[in-house]
Design an enzyme around this catalytic site. Sequence first.
Site, PDB file in Angstrom:
ATOM      1  N   SER A  23       0.843  -1.192   0.000  1.00  0.00           N
ATOM      2  CA  SER A  23       0.000   0.000   0.000  1.00  0.00           C
ATOM      3  C   SER A  23       0.876   1.237   0.000  1.00  0.00           C
ATOM      4  O   SER A  23       2.050   1.196   0.375  1.00  0.00           O
ATOM      5  CB  SER A  23      -0.894   0.000   1.252  1.00  0.00           C
ATOM      6  OG  SER A  23      -1.491   1.253   1.473  1.00  0.00           O
TER       7      SER A  23
ATOM      8  N   TYR B 208      -2.715  -0.508   9.957  1.00  0.00           N
ATOM      9  CA  TYR B 208      -2.645  -0.867   8.540  1.00  0.00           C
ATOM     10  C   TYR B 208      -1.283  -0.492   7.962  1.00  0.00           C
ATOM     11  O   TYR B 208      -0.663  -1.260   7.216  1.00  0.00           O
ATOM     12  CB  TYR B 208      -3.768  -0.146   7.800  1.00  0.00           C
ATOM     13  CG  TYR B 208      -3.861  -0.452   6.326  1.00  0.00           C
ATOM     14  CD1 TYR B 208      -4.438  -1.642   5.875  1.00  0.00           C
ATOM     15  CD2 TYR B 208      -3.405   0.458   5.377  1.00  0.00           C
ATOM     16  CE1 TYR B 208      -4.546  -1.913   4.528  1.00  0.00           C
ATOM     17  CE2 TYR B 208      -3.509   0.189   4.026  1.00  0.00           C
ATOM     18  CZ  TYR B 208      -4.083  -0.994   3.602  1.00  0.00           C
ATOM     19  OH  TYR B 208      -4.180  -1.267   2.262  1.00  0.00           O
TER      20      TYR B 208
END
Length: 318
Positions: free
Chosen positions: A199, A212
């Site tokens: 990501s 995350y």
Amino acid sequence: MRSFRIFFMTAGKGCLQKYAKLLQKYASFGLQIHAIFAADNRKTIQLMNEQFSIAGKVAVVTGGSGVLGSNIAEGFLRAGARVIIIGAHQERVDAALERLRAVSSEVAGTVCNVLDIRSLQAVKDQVLSQWGRIDILVNAAGGNIPGGTLSVDQNIFDMKVEDLDKVVDLNLNGTVYPCLVFGEIMARQQYGAIVNVSSMAAYESITRVPGYSMAKSAVENFTRWMAQEMAIKFSEKIRVNAIAPGFFIGNQNRAILLNPDGSLTERSRKVIAKTPMKRFGDISELNGAVQFLCSDAASFITGAVLAVDGGFSAFSGV
């Protein structure tokens, strides 16, 4: 004066000069020379298609009932691969299968907990029984959870440790465990391709998603570690890479990127300002990168993380 067009792709400079002189002297040779170059083009295009092809390969896609995973699975099916999708909920798996079977019948799906080794092993046995091998693994399971995203008026000390643990576990071990189970089959086969999903949160410090961000950073590190482990100890034909998607609007992030009326939130405007292409990505724009990494065209690429982000990771904002 008669004119001629020459279509070429692989002919060298010397060859082109030679035929140019012949054309000047013998105009009647034009059609013949055109055919030579056209045939050369066809051979080159065929070779390129074979290099990038994943037709006939068997792919396991975790998170295959979600937006990201089902999109990748659809791309695989359109490219001629056979696919099994893994999802956490039966109704979502069934819905994804209904859509995917409209593309190809070479797809299966099953409910599986990617954090349960025994559950993953059962899927492994199912795939081997049905198709005999596993060529590709895409780890698309993951994402954030409500408690793992800080609201605008919260800070890190407001986050529950339990929620932090859940989001790290899902995104890190939800990638590591499938690699252990399906990667073992690739080690026995001496070939295979694994693509993990990182990501932009691993590239930059992005507010409100601490767990995350930590997990995706660890996924990148694990991708590099697993790449060298598989190549050194088992086979150079086993490759482990990752993609790092930029910003795509999906179910998990829609509420923080779009207002109820569909307009951009302040967070979205910041994202667009730092994205040179000035737009969000379309989820289908990930397919080419994933298929490339799974094909023979990427045979000398392992341990790499490919950003698909509209330039977000390359731009300082200034």
